[in-house]
Design a protein around this motif. Structure first.
Motif, PDB file in Angstrom:
ATOM      1  N   TRP A 237       0.612  -1.580  -0.516  1.00 59.63           N
ATOM      2  CA  TRP A 237      -0.057  -0.006  -0.257  1.00 59.63           C
ATOM      3  C   TRP A 237       1.081   1.577  -0.013  1.00 59.63           C
ATOM      4  N   PRO A 238       1.795   1.461   0.439  1.00 57.23           N
ATOM      5  CA  PRO A 238       2.692   3.051   0.416  1.00 57.23           C
ATOM      6  C   PRO A 238       3.435   3.234  -0.873  1.00 57.23           C
ATOM      7  N   ALA A 239       3.846   1.655  -1.382  1.00 57.72           N
ATOM      8  CA  ALA A 239       4.049   2.387  -2.657  1.00 57.72           C
ATOM      9  C   ALA A 239       2.420   2.800  -3.932  1.00 57.72           C
ATOM     10  N   LEU A 240       1.664   2.027  -3.817  1.00 56.86           N
ATOM     11  CA  LEU A 240       0.289   2.692  -4.504  1.00 56.86           C
ATOM     12  C   LEU A 240       0.367   4.174  -4.050  1.00 56.86           C
ATOM     13  N   LEU A 241      -0.060   4.110  -2.472  1.00 55.05           N
ATOM     14  CA  LEU A 241      -0.070   5.402  -2.280  1.00 55.05           C
ATOM     15  C   LEU A 241       0.863   6.567  -2.971  1.00 55.05           C
ATOM     16  N   MET A 242       2.434   6.733  -3.249  1.00 55.95           N
ATOM     17  CA  MET A 242       2.993   7.325  -3.716  1.00 55.95           C
ATOM     18  C   MET A 242       3.549   7.064  -5.292  1.00 55.95           C
ATOM     19  N   LEU A 243       2.998   6.291  -5.541  1.00 55.89           N
ATOM     20  CA  LEU A 243       2.348   6.252  -7.060  1.00 55.89           C
ATOM     21  C   LEU A 243       1.684   7.558  -7.520  1.00 55.89           C
ATOM     22  N   ALA A 244       0.156   6.785  -6.363  1.00 59.39           N
ATOM     23  CA  ALA A 244      -0.643   8.252  -6.607  1.00 59.39           C
ATOM     24  C   ALA A 244      -0.446   9.525  -6.182  1.00 59.39           C
ATOM     25  N   ASN A 245       0.447   9.870  -5.344  1.00 59.24           N
ATOM     26  CA  ASN A 245       0.465  10.892  -5.386  1.00 59.24           C
ATOM     27  C   ASN A 245       1.847  11.231  -6.171  1.00 59.24           C
ATOM     28  N   LEU A 246       2.460  11.063  -7.306  1.00 56.20           N
ATOM     29  CA  LEU A 246       3.386  11.239  -7.805  1.00 56.20           C
ATOM     30  C   LEU A 246       2.286  11.599  -9.203  1.00 56.20           C
ATOM     31  N   GLU A 247       1.039  10.736  -9.560  1.00 53.90           N
ATOM     32  CA  GLU A 247       0.555  10.941 -10.441  1.00 53.90           C
ATOM     33  C   GLU A 247      -0.813  12.660 -10.467  1.00 53.90           C
ATOM     34  N   ILE A 248      -0.725  12.579  -9.747  1.00 53.77           N
ATOM     35  CA  ILE A 248      -1.579  13.550  -9.207  1.00 53.77           C
ATOM     36  C   ILE A 248      -0.935  14.954  -9.351  1.00 53.77           C
ATOM     37  N   ARG A 249       1.038  14.977  -9.135  1.00 50.08           N
ATOM     38  CA  ARG A 249       1.955  15.829  -9.175  1.00 50.08           C
ATOM     39  C   ARG A 249       2.116  15.796 -10.724  1.00 50.08           C
ATOM     40  N   ASN A 250       1.308  15.010 -11.624  1.00 53.81           N
ATOM     41  CA  ASN A 250       1.652  14.644 -13.407  1.00 53.81           C
ATOM     42  C   ASN A 250       0.242  15.101 -13.801  1.00 53.81           C
ATOM     43  N   GLY A 251      -0.915  15.575 -12.514  1.00 56.81           N
ATOM     44  CA  GLY A 251      -1.903  16.245 -13.559  1.00 56.81           C
ATOM     45  C   GLY A 251      -2.667  14.753 -14.028  1.00 56.81           C
ATOM     46  N   ALA A 252      -2.703  13.416 -13.672  1.00 54.31           N
ATOM     47  CA  ALA A 252      -3.406  12.777 -13.823  1.00 54.31           C
ATOM     48  C   ALA A 252      -4.297  11.981 -12.152  1.00 54.31           C
ATOM     49  N   PRO A 253      -5.352  12.955 -11.709  1.00 54.09           N
ATOM     50  CA  PRO A 253      -5.962  12.027 -10.605  1.00 54.09           C
ATOM     51  C   PRO A 253      -6.866  11.469 -10.753  1.00 54.09           C
ATOM     52  N   ASP A 254      -7.206  11.299 -11.395  1.00 51.49           N
ATOM     53  CA  ASP A 254      -8.388   9.829 -12.388  1.00 51.49           C
ATOM     54  C   ASP A 254      -7.429   8.453 -12.024  1.00 51.49           C
ATOM     55  N   GLU A 255      -6.268   9.286 -12.179  1.00 47.94           N
ATOM     56  CA  GLU A 255      -5.607   7.450 -12.310  1.00 47.94           C
ATOM     57  C   GLU A 255      -4.934   6.837 -11.002  1.00 47.94           C
ATOM     58  N   ALA A 256      -4.564   8.554 -10.664  1.00 45.39           N
ATOM     59  CA  ALA A 256      -4.025   8.096  -9.263  1.00 45.39           C
ATOM     60  C   ALA A 256      -5.645   7.430  -7.926  1.00 45.39           C
ATOM     61  N   LEU A 257      -6.882   7.757  -8.635  1.00 45.71           N
ATOM     62  CA  LEU A 257      -7.363   7.873  -7.959  1.00 45.71           C
ATOM     63  C   LEU A 257      -8.079   6.050  -7.342  1.00 45.71           C
ATOM     64  N   LYS A 258      -7.676   5.028  -8.755  1.00 48.31           N
ATOM     65  CA  LYS A 258      -7.785   3.915  -9.145  1.00 48.31           C
ATOM     66  C   LYS A 258      -6.602   3.093  -7.894  1.00 48.31           C
ATOM     67  N   HIS A 259      -5.059   4.239  -7.133  1.00 48.02           N
ATOM     68  CA  HIS A 259      -4.543   3.360  -7.106  1.00 48.02           C
ATOM     69  C   HIS A 259      -5.451   3.787  -5.393  1.00 48.02           C
TER      70      HIS A 259
END
Length: 268
Positions: A150-172
């Motif tokens: 789960w920490p990797a999923l969280l950090m992956l999502a945070n980077l996706e938010i930073r990259n302007g991909a919030p919907d991809e982040a929400l899946k993780h």
């Protein structure tokens, strides 16, 4: 009780005896690790980074924390102990301002043990601010190797938010919420709120950020995101209140820790 005693000792000062301070910090860090509080365990080691000290026990603590291993190394298989040792050396090199040595250590770790749980996550965390693109790839590799990390999923999502991909982040984040310990769900709520805020969905962002703020006390960044959400929703008084709370908390937090979530924040 041991944690409270140590906190009081830190406030009073641990004295000039370096050996005593190392032993005390290692002991309390091991206790935190046994409770799964890995970031806090690392935090207990960092004051030693200014004392120009390398010690096997410090590196062991750093390795266990970096990999998210909540057991004593004596109970680990020989290969896993070696992985912890390599991760600890790399993590302590990073914590003591030796970036080339740290990166070389993490590179060796993923080269020799590419399938071991936690190794890609540890390296990616180190690269978060230095090379976000490579960090993103590292978190993705960790999730492929260890889908329940789960920490990797969280950090992956945070980077996706930073990259302007919030919907991809929400899946993780949805997957992470299924896996995260109850005491850390506030982190996921905060990131879900941030994702919705990035996407402009204020009606979904505000309740999640409010829930995160209720679950944890003392996290400046949550109040910052709340202030932004309220401001964009036209709630000026609420925005001003949250901005003031953010500024108050930021003064007592390590400013270098922002915008990361404070591992020492008090959970409810």
């Amino acid at each position: 009780q041991a944690l409270a005693d140590f906190a009081r000792a830190e406030q009073l000062g641990l004295g000039a005896n370096l050996g005593f301070e190392v032993a005390a910090r290692v002991r309390i860090a091991r206790l935190l690790i046994s409770e799964g509080r890995f970031d806090e365990a690392m935090g207990k080691m960092y004051p030693l980074s200014k004392r120009n000290v390398d010690h096997p026990a410090i590196e062991e603590v750093m390795g266990l924390a970096a990999l998210g291993v909540d057991r004593d190394t004596s109970s680990l298989a020989p290969e896993r102990r070696e992985i912890v040792q390599l991760a600890g050396k790399a993590a302590w090199a990073g914590g003591t301002g030796r970036p080339e040595q740290a990166l070389a250590g993490y590179d060796e770790l993923v080269r020799r043990f590419p399938q071991a749980p936690g190794v890609h996550n540890a390296r990616a965390l180190y690269l978060m601010e230095r090379n976000p693109k490579e960090a993103l790839q590292g978190f993705q590799e960790e999730v492929r190797n260890t889908p329940g990390h789960w920490p990797a999923l969280l950090m992956l999502a945070n980077l996706e938010i930073r990259n302007g991909a919030p919907d991809e982040a929400l899946k993780h984040l949805e997957r992470a919420m299924e896996l995260v310990p109850v005491s850390y769900r506030w982190i996921i709520h905060a990131s879900v709120g941030q994702a919705h805020l990035t996407a402009g969905r204020l009606d979904q962002a505000i309740p999640r950020l409010e829930k995160a703020a209720r679950l944890v006390k003392g996290n400046a960044q949550i109040h910052y995101y709340l202030s932004q959400a309220y401001r964009r929703a036209g709630r000026k008084e609420d925005a001003a209140r949250e901005l003031a709370e953010f500024q108050r908390l930021k003064e007592i937090e390590d400013p270098l820790a922002l915008p990361a979530y404070q591992p020492g924040a008090r959970r409810q």
